[in-house]
Design a protein around this motif. Structure first.
Motif, PDB file in Angstrom:
ATOM      1  N   TRP A 194       0.630  -0.800   0.244  1.00  0.00           N
ATOM      2  CA  TRP A 194       0.299   0.183  -0.105  1.00  0.00           C
ATOM      3  C   TRP A 194       0.489   1.026  -0.050  1.00  0.00           C
ATOM      4  O   TRP A 194       2.715   1.151   0.723  1.00  0.00           O
ATOM      5  CB  TRP A 194      -0.911  -0.118   1.720  1.00  0.00           C
ATOM      6  CG  TRP A 194      -1.700   1.407   1.242  1.00  0.00           C
ATOM      7  CD1 TRP A 194      -2.048   2.016   2.271  1.00  0.00           C
ATOM      8  CD2 TRP A 194      -3.279   1.565   0.753  1.00  0.00           C
ATOM      9  NE1 TRP A 194      -2.834   2.972   1.808  1.00  0.00           N
ATOM     10  CE2 TRP A 194      -3.403   2.349   1.067  1.00  0.00           C
ATOM     11  CE3 TRP A 194      -3.449   0.431  -0.629  1.00  0.00           C
ATOM     12  CZ2 TRP A 194      -4.388   2.773   0.079  1.00  0.00           C
ATOM     13  CZ3 TRP A 194      -4.544   1.383  -1.861  1.00  0.00           C
ATOM     14  CH2 TRP A 194      -4.846   2.598  -0.900  1.00  0.00           C
ATOM     15  N   PRO A 195       0.368   2.058  -0.938  1.00  0.00           N
ATOM     16  CA  PRO A 195       0.829   3.826  -0.637  1.00  0.00           C
ATOM     17  C   PRO A 195       1.376   4.211   1.246  1.00  0.00           C
ATOM     18  O   PRO A 195       0.790   4.080   1.532  1.00  0.00           O
ATOM     19  CB  PRO A 195       0.416   4.501  -1.186  1.00  0.00           C
ATOM     20  CG  PRO A 195      -0.693   3.874  -1.747  1.00  0.00           C
ATOM     21  CD  PRO A 195      -0.454   2.339  -1.811  1.00  0.00           C
ATOM     22  N   ASP A 196       2.710   5.357   0.890  1.00  0.00           N
ATOM     23  CA  ASP A 196       2.782   5.434   2.227  1.00  0.00           C
ATOM     24  C   ASP A 196       1.763   6.945   2.694  1.00  0.00           C
ATOM     25  O   ASP A 196       1.388   7.271   1.262  1.00  0.00           O
ATOM     26  CB  ASP A 196       4.363   5.918   2.309  1.00  0.00           C
ATOM     27  CG  ASP A 196       4.891   7.079   0.981  1.00  0.00           C
ATOM     28  OD1 ASP A 196       4.173   7.297   0.486  1.00  0.00           O
ATOM     29  OD2 ASP A 196       6.322   7.274   1.488  1.00  0.00           O
ATOM     30  N   GLN A 197       2.342   7.340   3.156  1.00  0.00           N
ATOM     31  CA  GLN A 197       1.281   8.263   3.681  1.00  0.00           C
ATOM     32  C   GLN A 197       1.102   9.811   2.978  1.00  0.00           C
ATOM     33  O   GLN A 197      -0.093  10.162   1.976  1.00  0.00           O
ATOM     34  CB  GLN A 197       1.776   9.367   5.266  1.00  0.00           C
ATOM     35  CG  GLN A 197       1.428   8.145   6.449  1.00  0.00           C
ATOM     36  CD  GLN A 197       2.231   7.279   6.931  1.00  0.00           C
ATOM     37  OE1 GLN A 197       3.378   7.170   6.357  1.00  0.00           O
ATOM     38  NE2 GLN A 197       2.728   7.031   8.148  1.00  0.00           N
ATOM     39  N   PRO A 198       2.405  10.195   2.632  1.00  0.00           N
ATOM     40  CA  PRO A 198       1.908  11.478   1.063  1.00  0.00           C
ATOM     41  C   PRO A 198       1.452  10.839  -0.064  1.00  0.00           C
ATOM     42  O   PRO A 198       1.082  11.039  -0.729  1.00  0.00           O
ATOM     43  CB  PRO A 198       3.464  11.417   1.456  1.00  0.00           C
ATOM     44  CG  PRO A 198       4.001  11.444   2.261  1.00  0.00           C
ATOM     45  CD  PRO A 198       3.664  10.278   3.288  1.00  0.00           C
ATOM     46  N   ALA A 199       1.697   9.570  -0.415  1.00  0.00           N
ATOM     47  CA  ALA A 199       1.301   9.360  -1.482  1.00  0.00           C
ATOM     48  C   ALA A 199      -0.230   9.279  -1.284  1.00  0.00           C
ATOM     49  O   ALA A 199      -0.779   9.616  -2.693  1.00  0.00           O
ATOM     50  CB  ALA A 199       1.873   8.177  -2.066  1.00  0.00           C
ATOM     51  N   LEU A 200      -1.047   8.725  -0.152  1.00  0.00           N
ATOM     52  CA  LEU A 200      -1.985   8.482   0.052  1.00  0.00           C
ATOM     53  C   LEU A 200      -2.788   9.629  -0.371  1.00  0.00           C
ATOM     54  O   LEU A 200      -3.741  10.162  -0.751  1.00  0.00           O
ATOM     55  CB  LEU A 200      -2.816   7.439   0.738  1.00  0.00           C
ATOM     56  CG  LEU A 200      -4.235   8.039   0.962  1.00  0.00           C
ATOM     57  CD1 LEU A 200      -5.038   7.237   0.218  1.00  0.00           C
ATOM     58  CD2 LEU A 200      -4.604   6.671   2.253  1.00  0.00           C
ATOM     59  N   ALA A 201      -1.830  10.613   0.307  1.00  0.00           N
ATOM     60  CA  ALA A 201      -2.910  12.318   0.362  1.00  0.00           C
ATOM     61  C   ALA A 201      -2.810  12.885  -1.519  1.00  0.00           C
ATOM     62  O   ALA A 201      -3.518  13.195  -1.362  1.00  0.00           O
ATOM     63  CB  ALA A 201      -1.636  12.800   1.632  1.00  0.00           C
ATOM     64  N   GLY A 202      -1.547  12.492  -1.894  1.00  0.00           N
ATOM     65  CA  GLY A 202      -1.550  12.988  -3.739  1.00  0.00           C
ATOM     66  C   GLY A 202      -2.847  12.533  -3.538  1.00  0.00           C
ATOM     67  O   GLY A 202      -4.028  13.151  -5.021  1.00  0.00           O
ATOM     68  N   ARG A 203      -3.623  10.631  -4.108  1.00  0.00           N
ATOM     69  CA  ARG A 203      -4.577  10.570  -4.364  1.00  0.00           C
ATOM     70  C   ARG A 203      -5.919  11.173  -4.020  1.00  0.00           C
ATOM     71  O   ARG A 203      -6.637  11.731  -4.855  1.00  0.00           O
ATOM     72  CB  ARG A 203      -4.380   9.306  -4.203  1.00  0.00           C
ATOM     73  CG  ARG A 203      -3.168   8.253  -4.038  1.00  0.00           C
ATOM     74  CD  ARG A 203      -3.204   7.036  -5.098  1.00  0.00           C
ATOM     75  NE  ARG A 203      -2.489   6.574  -4.397  1.00  0.00           N
ATOM     76  CZ  ARG A 203      -2.477   4.474  -5.353  1.00  0.00           C
ATOM     77  NH1 ARG A 203      -3.348   4.366  -4.844  1.00  0.00           N
ATOM     78  NH2 ARG A 203      -1.047   4.315  -5.864  1.00  0.00           N
ATOM     79  N   LEU A 204      -5.863  11.587  -2.856  1.00  0.00           N
ATOM     80  CA  LEU A 204      -6.923  11.983  -1.888  1.00  0.00           C
ATOM     81  C   LEU A 204      -7.274  13.933  -3.263  1.00  0.00           C
ATOM     82  O   LEU A 204      -8.212  13.733  -3.735  1.00  0.00           O
ATOM     83  CB  LEU A 204      -6.937  12.677  -1.277  1.00  0.00           C
ATOM     84  CG  LEU A 204      -7.167  11.698  -0.158  1.00  0.00           C
ATOM     85  CD1 LEU A 204      -6.782  11.746   1.206  1.00  0.00           C
ATOM     86  CD2 LEU A 204      -8.512  11.091   0.887  1.00  0.00           C
ATOM     87  N   GLN A 205      -5.954  14.485  -2.842  1.00  0.00           N
ATOM     88  CA  GLN A 205      -6.388  15.567  -3.274  1.00  0.00           C
ATOM     89  C   GLN A 205      -6.521  15.799  -5.198  1.00  0.00           C
ATOM     90  O   GLN A 205      -7.075  16.432  -5.860  1.00  0.00           O
ATOM     91  CB  GLN A 205      -4.364  16.621  -3.991  1.00  0.00           C
ATOM     92  CG  GLN A 205      -4.323  16.662  -1.929  1.00  0.00           C
ATOM     93  CD  GLN A 205      -2.465  17.036  -1.863  1.00  0.00           C
ATOM     94  OE1 GLN A 205      -1.639  16.448  -3.068  1.00  0.00           O
ATOM     95  NE2 GLN A 205      -2.979  18.353  -0.770  1.00  0.00           N
ATOM     96  N   GLU A 206      -5.527  14.804  -5.957  1.00  0.00           N
ATOM     97  CA  GLU A 206      -5.932  14.451  -7.256  1.00  0.00           C
ATOM     98  C   GLU A 206      -7.396  13.439  -7.619  1.00  0.00           C
ATOM     99  O   GLU A 206      -7.871  14.430  -8.504  1.00  0.00           O
ATOM    100  CB  GLU A 206      -5.052  13.162  -8.005  1.00  0.00           C
ATOM    101  CG  GLU A 206      -3.600  12.869  -7.620  1.00  0.00           C
ATOM    102  CD  GLU A 206      -2.849  11.937  -8.345  1.00  0.00           C
ATOM    103  OE1 GLU A 206      -3.786  11.025  -8.282  1.00  0.00           O
ATOM    104  OE2 GLU A 206      -1.856  11.904  -8.253  1.00  0.00           O
ATOM    105  N   ALA A 207      -8.538  13.193  -6.765  1.00  0.00           N
ATOM    106  CA  ALA A 207      -9.435  12.528  -6.508  1.00  0.00           C
ATOM    107  C   ALA A 207     -11.235  14.292  -6.397  1.00  0.00           C
ATOM    108  O   ALA A 207     -12.087  14.481  -6.257  1.00  0.00           O
ATOM    109  CB  ALA A 207     -10.110  11.868  -5.264  1.00  0.00           C
ATOM    110  N   GLY A 208     -10.168  15.432  -6.268  1.00  0.00           N
ATOM    111  CA  GLY A 208     -10.145  16.785  -5.768  1.00  0.00           C
ATOM    112  C   GLY A 208     -11.074  17.264  -4.561  1.00  0.00           C
ATOM    113  O   GLY A 208     -11.135  18.088  -4.371  1.00  0.00           O
TER     114      GLY A 208
END
Length: 231
Positions: A194-208
């Protein structure tokens, strides 16, 4: 399905959780060394549900994670795609509106919920981005998302110890207490992938999602991610 490297086909993941439903809550408490209850408390505090608010609890399983929201007077909808989990939950809490649904195609109208939360379920969704966009769709403007998910310990020596526990200790313990130990081999492998903390935060931002932030729990074994839907 036992390997996290395989494509996560929804029917396979659902079947896996059907198999572990009966002892799921007990097994989680044992394998997490009691931390699971503390994590649920942290989620409830982050969601900060208020009386009359509508809360969507995704990957709710048997509904245990939904209880704190109901206790404060919120209208909570526990949603899961494992019918086995939902059946167990309905026997325990027959008053709860447990709902079958896929996180990538939620059976709800736009902008219905004040808060959407998912604990230890996003990792098992086939398309993470689609799920995050669906959560955004069903959330009211100004509403919030709270994601509790396994992550990467921040201290390197502890990270090594934790990885050893996952791959060596977790499967034998699961065999002793779980009705489907293979599911917990998948659990260990999916956590490592699973992605680490910054990577998941980036996915949240990409989703809007906006105002994205996270807080580490138990040294980063688990991270609590938050976001807000812009007005």
């Amino acid at each position: 399905m036992t390997r996290a490297s395989l494509d996560k086909q929804p029917h396979e993941v659902a079947a896996m959780f059907d198999d572990v439903a009966a002892k799921y809550d007990l097994t989680n408490d044992v394998l997490s060394l009691g931390q699971a209850r503390l994590w649920r408390k942290a989620v409830a505090q982050a969601v900060d549900a208020r009386p009359g608010q509508k809360v969507l609890d995704l990957a709710a399983g048997t509904g245990t994670s939904s209880m704190p929201f109901a206790a404060v007077g919120a209208y909570v909808v526990p949603c899961d795609f494992s019918l086995g989990m939902l059946r167990v939950g309905k026997k325990r809490q027959p008053w709860m509106p447990l709902t079958a649904g896929d996180a990538t195609r939620l059976p709800f109208a736009d902008e219905v919920f004040d808060a959407v939360t998912i604990s230890f379920g996003l990792r098992n969704v086939q398309d993470t981005g689609a799920a995050l966009r669906e959560m955004l769709r069903v959330t009211k403007p100004g509403g919030r998302v709270v994601i509790c998910e396994f992550s990467q310990p921040t201290w390197a020596p502890f990270r090594r110890v934790y990885t050893e526990y996952l791959m060596r200790a977790l499967p034998p313990v699961a065999r002793a207490v779980s009705s489907s130990p293979d599911a917990y081999v998948y659990l260990a492998e999916s956590i490592r992938a699973w992605p680490d903390q910054p990577a998941l935060a980036g996915r949240l931002q990409e989703a809007g999602w906006s105002k994205v932030a996270w807080r580490d729990l138990t040294g980063g074994i688990v991270a609590l991610h938050r976001g807000v839907k812009s007005l």
